[in-house]
Design an enzyme around this catalytic site. Sequence first.
Site, PDB file in Angstrom:
ATOM      1  N   THR A  57      32.908 -43.987 -66.913  1.00 15.64           N
ATOM      2  CA  THR A  57      32.631 -44.336 -68.320  1.00 15.64           C
ATOM      3  C   THR A  57      31.449 -45.288 -68.433  1.00 15.64           C
ATOM      4  OG1 THR A  57      34.248 -46.181 -68.356  1.00 15.64           O
ATOM      5  CG2 THR A  57      35.034 -43.988 -69.005  1.00 15.64           C
ATOM      6  N   PRO A  68      37.561 -43.645 -62.707  1.00 18.09           N
ATOM      7  CA  PRO A  68      37.286 -43.270 -64.097  1.00 18.09           C
ATOM      8  C   PRO A  68      36.532 -44.369 -64.850  1.00 18.09           C
ATOM      9  CG  PRO A  68      39.510 -42.631 -63.506  1.00 18.09           C
ATOM     10  CD  PRO A  68      38.991 -43.466 -62.362  1.00 18.09           C
ATOM     11  N   TYR A  69      36.849 -45.623 -64.545  1.00 19.29           N
ATOM     12  CA  TYR A  69      36.120 -46.737 -65.162  1.00 19.29           C
ATOM     13  C   TYR A  69      34.627 -46.620 -64.878  1.00 19.29           C
ATOM     14  CZ  TYR A  69      34.063 -51.397 -65.532  1.00 19.29           C
ATOM     15  OH  TYR A  69      33.224 -52.448 -65.834  1.00 19.29           O
ATOM     16  N   GLY A  70      34.277 -46.418 -63.607  1.00 19.35           N
ATOM     17  CA  GLY A  70      32.882 -46.281 -63.237  1.00 19.35           C
ATOM     18  C   GLY A  70      32.207 -45.104 -63.929  1.00 19.35           C
TER      19      GLY A  70
END
Length: 317
Positions: A153, A149-151
């Site tokens: 965003t 999910p970080y990637g």
Amino acid sequence: MKAVVTGAAGFIGSHLCARLVKDGLDVVGVDCFTEYYSKELKKSNLRELNKNDNFDFIEGNLNKIDLKNILSDADYVFHLAAQAGVRTSWGRDFIVYTENNILAVANLLESLKESKKLKKLVFASSSSVYGDTKELPVKETTETNPVSPYGVTKLAGEKLLFSYGANFKLPYITLRFFTVYGPRQRPDMGFNIFITKILKGEVLPVFAGGKSTRDFTYVSDIIDCCLLAAKSKIKGEIFNVGGGHRVNLLEVIKKLETHTGKKAKLQLFKAQKGDVSHTWSDISKAKKLLGYKPKVSLDFGLSKEVKWLEEGRQSAL
């Protein structure tokens, strides 16, 4: 000349502010001291900067403060603020990532879209946007398939920049950082964890059985590229910023044993969700168009981080 740096109290941001001040710019640093890691550590990053008359600090959330006023007379803006952490970006905490890595970018761009003074917005993205690609080394044209999910965003932030660049002619450059290390590295990052545990004689958690490889980039090389991007006439481009080679984690641990003079105790684990097997940057585009050239070897960089952590540990005793 005025530069605004978001995420100014962080690892990379504080180094960037110091370089900009040294180069004679008036610098405004912005940071909201998220709870991801110790506020006191971030404040210590600003200790020397706060003594400089050319540095002003604003504490505040980019989604709440008057960004338009802060950015109105900025010549350069470096957007480094973000919610970090691949492994913590799953589940309920994802809302924190959307607020800090997507909405904050949108607010920044809205505040800059009518600026007549802005020469360049430099956006810090991440190698995480490539995901677990088999195409190595990765080029800027490699397909982006983030596996965390970080990637996701960070990639969304990139797309927002493209939209504002296309519609409002906003002058920006996106830099995809590859595993940055050095003094002031966040306490959740690999080298900081490894060095700290080796010094304390504790067991090191090594994921993916130690078989993964990473492209490590010393923080001063990252700062060099940020400045090259800001001063360049190029706009609307994406660049990989890495060391340009990859190293196995077990090999790194052997180097750390040499630098610390201590034997590491290892415990091997499976890869965690969101982790990628390998990272390796093709930096030929940045070399050709920006004049970027990494200068710091892994051995020298590791020795600097070890020394920083040793000194910090002694002062805490």
